[in-house]
Design a protein around this motif. Structure first.
Motif, PDB file in Angstrom:
ATOM      1  N   TYR A  66      -7.259  -5.213  -5.237  1.00 17.40           N
ATOM      2  CA  TYR A  66      -6.470  -4.018  -4.921  1.00 17.40           C
ATOM      3  C   TYR A  66      -7.272  -2.807  -5.363  1.00 17.40           C
ATOM      4  CZ  TYR A  66      -2.130  -6.673  -4.266  1.00 17.40           C
ATOM      5  OH  TYR A  66      -1.164  -7.517  -3.800  1.00 17.40           O
ATOM      6  N   ALA A 123      -5.220   0.332  -1.309  1.00 17.06           N
ATOM      7  CA  ALA A 123      -5.660  -0.659  -0.328  1.00 17.06           C
ATOM      8  C   ALA A 123      -5.689  -2.038  -0.961  1.00 17.06           C
ATOM      9  CB  ALA A 123      -7.049  -0.311   0.190  1.00 17.06           C
ATOM     10  N   ARG A 124      -5.700  -3.048  -0.102  1.00  9.08           N
ATOM     11  CA  ARG A 124      -5.943  -4.415  -0.544  1.00  9.08           C
ATOM     12  C   ARG A 124      -7.013  -5.000   0.359  1.00  9.08           C
ATOM     13  NH1 ARG A 124      -2.508 -10.004  -0.861  1.00  9.08           N
ATOM     14  NH2 ARG A 124      -4.078 -11.022  -2.133  1.00  9.08           N
ATOM     15  N   ARG A 125      -8.085  -5.464  -0.270  1.00  7.79           N
ATOM     16  CA  ARG A 125      -9.187  -6.070   0.480  1.00  7.79           C
ATOM     17  C   ARG A 125      -9.544  -7.386  -0.176  1.00  7.79           C
ATOM     18  NH1 ARG A 125     -10.517  -0.638   0.126  1.00  7.79           N
ATOM     19  NH2 ARG A 125     -10.450   0.420   2.121  1.00  7.79           N
ATOM     20  N   VAL A 155       0.854  -1.183   0.000  1.00  7.19           N
ATOM     21  CA  VAL A 155       0.000   0.000   0.000  1.00  7.19           C
ATOM     22  C   VAL A 155       0.893   1.236   0.000  1.00  7.19           C
ATOM     23  CG1 VAL A 155      -1.690   1.305   1.344  1.00  7.19           C
ATOM     24  CG2 VAL A 155      -1.892  -1.176   1.153  1.00  7.19           C
TER      25      VAL A 155
END
Length: 54
Positions: free
Chosen positions: A33, A27-29, A7
């Motif tokens: 990404y 962000a990474r969820r 991030v």
């Protein structure tokens, strides 16, 4: 081996093998990404997108 993107790192999107756009990983969820364009706006990309390291 595919590496995780950090991030805040600056990466590049290459479209149609001719347009290069710099973006920032926001962000990474889960399997996605979120990347932000430098001129505003953002998109989500699947972790399955094709990536290359130099």
């Amino acid at each position: 081996m595919q590496e995780r993107l950090e991030v805040g790192s600056h990466v590049f999107i290459i479209e149609s093998n001719r347009t290069i756009t710099e973006v920032v990983v926001a962000a990474r969820r889960g399997d996605f990404y979120t990347v932000r364009f430098l001129n505003g706006g953002a998109i989500q990309l699947s972790v399955n997108f094709q990536s290359f390291s130099a």
